[in-house]
Design a protein around this motif. Structure first.
Motif, short mmCIF file in Angstrom:
data_model
loop_
_atom_site.label_atom_id
_atom_site.label_comp_id
_atom_site.label_asym_id
_atom_site.label_seq_id
_atom_site.Cartn_x
_atom_site.Cartn_y
_atom_site.Cartn_z
N ALA A 197 0.65 -1.32 -0.29
CA ALA A 197 0.14 0.01 -0.26
C ALA A 197 0.87 1.05 -0.38
O ALA A 197 2.08 1.90 0.95
N MET A 198 0.35 1.94 -0.43
CA MET A 198 0.99 3.92 -0.28
C MET A 198 0.31 4.91 -0.35
O MET A 198 -1.32 4.33 -0.23
N ALA A 199 0.76 6.09 0.27
CA ALA A 199 -0.45 7.12 0.57
C ALA A 199 0.14 7.88 -0.47
O ALA A 199 1.88 8.02 -0.17
N ASP A 200 -0.65 8.76 -0.76
CA ASP A 200 -0.22 9.67 -2.24
C ASP A 200 -0.84 11.55 -1.33
O ASP A 200 -1.57 11.19 -1.25
N TYR A 201 0.28 12.28 -1.31
CA TYR A 201 0.22 13.62 -1.03
C TYR A 201 -0.70 14.39 -2.32
O TYR A 201 0.55 14.97 -2.30
N TYR A 202 -1.50 14.90 -2.29
CA TYR A 202 -1.84 16.02 -3.05
C TYR A 202 -2.10 16.95 -2.41
O TYR A 202 -2.97 17.31 -1.32
#
Length: 451
Positions: A197-202
């Protein structure tokens, strides 16, 4: 979302039997969804909603989150007047999921715009002024299938939706992670390449209204293992995202794996990810306790269970609570004993650590007791005190008999304590007043996940 007018309350009242009764109802859907007689200012809106239903659509309210009604009132553009949003599914359309936005015009409502989407349902909707311009963005989670969800952010320009971004997600949250006064988006998703799993930052592009992917951080668990995603704080007050996964340990017990995400210019960073193992250094026995500010000092603490002296096969646990700094270094902040079955916990003085044991027993279905003992060598010594959870009709009377005194009252439960004769001889004994200040009922809020 503001308080609903009476006509919308009547609408929701009409919808409730359908939700509760399911196929047991024999009335037609058209009858169930028909609106009651409305005030004049809502007649045009009522007619428009009826036309949508007559065209073959059905109400399709969000399935989770804090905004659940099929018709909602929100001041989206900050002009002091509520817009109305209505949620439908038109099965015959290529993009069947529909969010109609109606704007107040003098004594009526007119359709201002439409957001449509593909999928099986609208999972959730949130209204947040993310960039501080006074106009709320609409954040929609679309259930594309049973396994896939997509989160989309829509800006409103004169109430016309402009999609800023859209991406698959497992969880998401909206927060000001970089401290600039604007709300950003953190999205948790699966990674096909690694299987993890990954965490994306917008974040917002400087000087524009674009919301762009800025950074990605690796998580320690798979999407299937994700348990909780929470916004919290570090020791210095910095905002952080705490992500907890639940995985099977080598001894077949469940383990809680905690990742902590912070923004370090210019990247989203997992401050507890080990460079040696590639996973979080914060792994403990799973206890069904979420990270929380257990001692109300402003920082979020992560629980780590440690075993107390067992009673045969019966095991008991104390909980160490650790907070973190920006470098991912942790510090013990509190110790608790949690009785999750009876919904209470006790903040344990540090002086007690390593010097007490616990035994639980249930005299009846309405009288449960937890007895604390002093340790003597490697075994249980003298009894110190007993905390009672009383739920019967005579709970008030039982709470004040046999030397007991009341610790807390709840609507259907009374918590009481009694002290052993030699309790005051124990060098670590607390006064009854100090003990009462350290005792807390666990409040189980009824919530439905936002994401």
């Amino acid at each position: 979302m503001r308080r609903l007018p009476s006509f919308l309350i009547c609408l929701l009242t009409a919808l409730l039997p359908l939700a509760l009764g399911g196929c047991m109802l024999s009335a037609s859907a058209d009858l169930l969804y028909s609106l009651p007689a409305l005030p004049e200012e809502y007649e045009t809106l009522s007619a428009q909603l009826t036309d949508i239903l007559s065209g073959g659509a059905e109400y399709a309210p969000p399935q989770s989150g804090g905004n659940l009604p099929p018709v909602q009132m929100v001041d989206l553009n900050g002009d002091g007047s509520d817009e109305v949003l209505a949620f439908f599914r038109a099965a015959s359309e290529e993009r069947p999921l529909r969010i109609y936005i109606f704007q107040a015009r003098e004594d009526t409502y007119e359709q201002a715009s439409l957001i449509d989407g593909s999928g099986t349902s609208i999972q959730s909707v949130r209204y947040v002024d993310m960039n501080g311009d006074g106009v709320k963005e609409i954040i929609v989670s679309w259930a594309v299938s049973a396994e896939i969800q997509t989160v989309s952010v829509y800006a409103l320009e004169a109430l016309q939706p402009v999609r800023l971004m859209s991406t698959p997600h497992a969880r998401y949250d909206v927060l000001d992670l970089d401290g600039d006064g604007q709300q950003e988006l953190v999205v948790l998703r699966g990674d096909e390449e690694s299987g993890g799993a990954m965490a994306d930052y917008y974040d917002w592009d400087a000087g524009s209204s674009a919301l762009s992917l800025r950074s990605t951080a690796r998580l320690s668990t798979t999407v299937a293992s994700l348990q909780w995603m929470q916004v919290g704080a570090l020791q210095g007050g910095e905002t952080a995202v705490f992500v907890t996964g639940r995985e099977a340990g080598p001894d077949e017990t469940s383990r809680a794996v905690t990742d902590i995400l912070v923004y370090r210019q210019p990247d989203l960073t997992n401050i507890v990810l080990s460079s040696d193992t590639g996973v979080s250094s914060q792994i403990a026995r799973f206890s069904n306790l979420q990270p929380t500010d257990i001692n109300t000092d402003g920082a979020t603490e992560v629980p780590r269970p440690a075993q107390l002296l067992p009673d045969g096969e019966e095991q008991y646990w104390k909980i160490y609570w650790h907070s973190y700094n920006l470098e991912g270094q942790d510090e013990l902040q509190a110790i608790t004993y949690h009785n999750l079955a009876d919904s209470w916990y006790l903040l344990i003085p540090e002086s007690w650590d390593g010097k007490f044991a616990v035994r639980q027993s249930n005299a009846s279905s309405s009288t449960h007791s937890t007895t604390f003992y002093r340790l003597q060598g490697r075994g249980v010594g003298d009894e110190l005190m007993t905390i009672y959870t009383l739920t019967g009709t005579n709970r008030e009377a039982l709470a004040t008999t046999a030397g007991r005194s009341i610790l807390r009252r709840r609507a259907d439960t009374v918590y009481a304590v009694s002290f052993a004769e030699n309790y005051d001889d124990w060098q670590y004994a607390l006064t009854p007043e100090d003990l009462a200040e350290r005792f807390f009922p666990i409040v189980n809020y009824w919530t439905i996940g936002e994401n």
